[in-house]
Design a protein around this motif. Structure first.
Motif, PDB file in Angstrom:
ATOM      1  N   GLU A 181     -11.696  -8.484   4.483  1.00 35.61           N
ATOM      2  CA  GLU A 181     -11.578  -7.976   6.235  1.00 35.61           C
ATOM      3  C   GLU A 181     -11.178  -8.952   7.205  1.00 35.61           C
ATOM      4  O   GLU A 181     -12.130 -10.524   7.118  1.00 35.61           O
ATOM      5  CB  GLU A 181     -12.699  -7.261   6.079  1.00 35.61           C
ATOM      6  N   PRO A 182     -10.275  -8.637   8.451  1.00 38.56           N
ATOM      7  CA  PRO A 182     -10.714  -9.141   9.528  1.00 38.56           C
ATOM      8  C   PRO A 182     -11.573  -9.159  10.305  1.00 38.56           C
ATOM      9  O   PRO A 182     -11.844  -9.140  11.536  1.00 38.56           O
ATOM     10  CB  PRO A 182      -9.633  -8.536  10.154  1.00 38.56           C
ATOM     11  N   ALA A 183     -12.664 -10.470   9.972  1.00 38.09           N
ATOM     12  CA  ALA A 183     -13.860 -10.376  10.592  1.00 38.09           C
ATOM     13  C   ALA A 183     -14.410 -11.536  10.473  1.00 38.09           C
ATOM     14  O   ALA A 183     -14.604 -11.399   9.200  1.00 38.09           O
ATOM     15  CB  ALA A 183     -14.382  -9.372  10.687  1.00 38.09           C
ATOM     16  N   GLY A 184     -15.044 -12.557  11.506  1.00 34.28           N
ATOM     17  CA  GLY A 184     -15.335 -14.098  10.657  1.00 34.28           C
ATOM     18  C   GLY A 184     -14.639 -14.759  10.542  1.00 34.28           C
ATOM     19  O   GLY A 184     -13.161 -14.495  10.668  1.00 34.28           O
ATOM     20  N   GLY A 185     -14.798 -15.146   9.814  1.00 38.26           N
ATOM     21  CA  GLY A 185     -13.700 -17.118   9.731  1.00 38.26           C
ATOM     22  C   GLY A 185     -13.379 -17.474  10.413  1.00 38.26           C
ATOM     23  O   GLY A 185     -13.491 -17.674  11.718  1.00 38.26           O
ATOM     24  N   GLU A 199      -4.325  -5.841   5.459  1.00 36.22           N
ATOM     25  CA  GLU A 199      -3.704  -6.232   4.561  1.00 36.22           C
ATOM     26  C   GLU A 199      -4.753  -7.436   4.412  1.00 36.22           C
ATOM     27  O   GLU A 199      -4.113  -8.589   4.291  1.00 36.22           O
ATOM     28  CB  GLU A 199      -1.657  -6.396   4.518  1.00 36.22           C
ATOM     29  N   TYR A 200      -5.344  -6.873   3.188  1.00 38.45           N
ATOM     30  CA  TYR A 200      -6.554  -7.279   3.137  1.00 38.45           C
ATOM     31  C   TYR A 200      -6.923  -7.077   1.934  1.00 38.45           C
ATOM     32  O   TYR A 200      -7.198  -5.607   1.424  1.00 38.45           O
ATOM     33  CB  TYR A 200      -7.770  -7.835   3.731  1.00 38.45           C
ATOM     34  N   ALA A 245      -0.797 -12.894  10.513  1.00 40.25           N
ATOM     35  CA  ALA A 245      -1.634 -13.754  10.983  1.00 40.25           C
ATOM     36  C   ALA A 245      -2.467 -14.682   9.914  1.00 40.25           C
ATOM     37  O   ALA A 245      -2.538 -15.794  10.865  1.00 40.25           O
ATOM     38  CB  ALA A 245      -2.738 -13.115  11.896  1.00 40.25           C
ATOM     39  N   TYR A 246      -2.639 -14.004   9.058  1.00 38.21           N
ATOM     40  CA  TYR A 246      -3.895 -14.859   7.780  1.00 38.21           C
ATOM     41  C   TYR A 246      -1.939 -16.406   7.288  1.00 38.21           C
ATOM     42  O   TYR A 246      -2.496 -17.008   7.522  1.00 38.21           O
ATOM     43  CB  TYR A 246      -3.743 -13.876   6.362  1.00 38.21           C
ATOM     44  N   GLY A 249     -10.479 -16.161   3.156  1.00 39.26           N
ATOM     45  CA  GLY A 249     -10.626 -15.693   1.936  1.00 39.26           C
ATOM     46  C   GLY A 249      -9.784 -14.545   2.082  1.00 39.26           C
ATOM     47  O   GLY A 249      -9.625 -13.387   0.590  1.00 39.26           O
ATOM     48  N   ARG A 250      -9.318 -14.036   2.421  1.00 40.08           N
ATOM     49  CA  ARG A 250      -8.247 -12.500   3.144  1.00 40.08           C
ATOM     50  C   ARG A 250      -8.910 -11.367   2.400  1.00 40.08           C
ATOM     51  O   ARG A 250      -7.989 -10.168   2.346  1.00 40.08           O
ATOM     52  CB  ARG A 250      -6.762 -12.884   1.700  1.00 40.08           C
TER      53      ARG A 250
END
Length: 249
Positions: free
Chosen positions: A207-211, A234-235, A173-174, A204-205
């Motif tokens: 945690e998958p939260a926010g952004g 994967e971060y 997804a990133y 920022g790569r």
């Protein structure tokens, strides 16, 4: 319920490598992936997987280039012999580690000849290991300049041309958001081809939260679409890995 796995190349880096397997299990992960599991004794890694009841979900091919050269040769014209040699070496590791998927990296190349080379090599690999799951992943060219497989349309053409049941899309997804500007829309167009998903915050790569990526909505979309594969973190943790694991709960 989603099946979350931890990328041990990125997560739990505050611990010695072999301790990361137990840490992942204690944190609630049921599976792990390792990008290049070639530097530690393979049987020791297998023992850690079994001891901690972890599925080994994914590893990359080829072996990392120790001289800092490009990663991957599958789409590089003239690199066919090297690709096939490295793929066979990866299979020897896979015999012990038993990964669900092997991600085949395309490498730095461009143009129709590169695409034709990629298709030929993937057909060969799929026939060489017909019981092994294989994936290809579009990677953005900001993070990896010159990488051949840098968009989803090319990935779709390649998958259709190879037409092998053991080859599928790896959807990060990133990367999807950086490539297309809309990870959710990219999933809507191409998610039906995916058998493995990776997630990280954007830009920022971490945690998958926010952004910029609405991950609660993204996970709900995966569930609604019937995706039943693994979702891998994967971060780069913003602080410690454990402190940032609220996203899996």
């Amino acid at each position: 319920m989603p099946k979350f796995c931890a990328n041990l190349t990125w997560l739990f880096g505050e611990l010695p490598y072999m301790d990361r397997f137990r840490a992942a299990r204690e944190a609630g992960f049921e599976g792990v992936e390792v990008l290049f599991p070639y530097d530690c004794p393979t049987q020791d890694m297998r023992d850690q997987l079994v001891l901690n009841g972890l599925s080994f979900v994914l590893m990359n091919c080829p072996l990392p280039n120790a001289t800092g050269g490009p990663q991957g040769f599958a789409a590089v014209p003239g690199g066919e012999e090297r690709f096939r040699r490295d793929f066979d070496r990866t299979l020897r590791f896979a015999q012990v580690l038993k990964p669900l998927h092997i991600h085949i990296m395309a490498g730095v190349a461009e143009g129709p000849e590169a695409e034709a080379t990629f298709v030929r090599n993937l057909r060969w690999a799929a026939a060489r290991a017909p019981r092994q799951g294989l994936t290809i992943e579009p990677i953005n060219r900001i993070d990896m300049p010159g990488y051949f497989l840098a968009d989803y349309e090319t990935a779709a053409r390649v998958l259709d041309a190879v037409a092998s049941p053991n080859l599928a899309l790896q959807f990060d997804a990133y990367h999807a958001h950086r490539i297309t500007g809309d990870a959710a829309a990219a999933w809507g167009a191409h998610g039906h081809r995916a058998r493995h998903v990776q997630v990280a915050g954007f830009p920022g790569r971490h945690e998958p939260a926010g952004g910029a990526i609405d991950y609660p909505a993204f996970f709900a979309r995966l569930a609604a679409d019937g995706y039943d594969g693994w979702i891998s973190g994967e971060y780069a943790p913003a602080t410690t890995t454990v402190d940032g694991l609220g996203w899996i709960r």
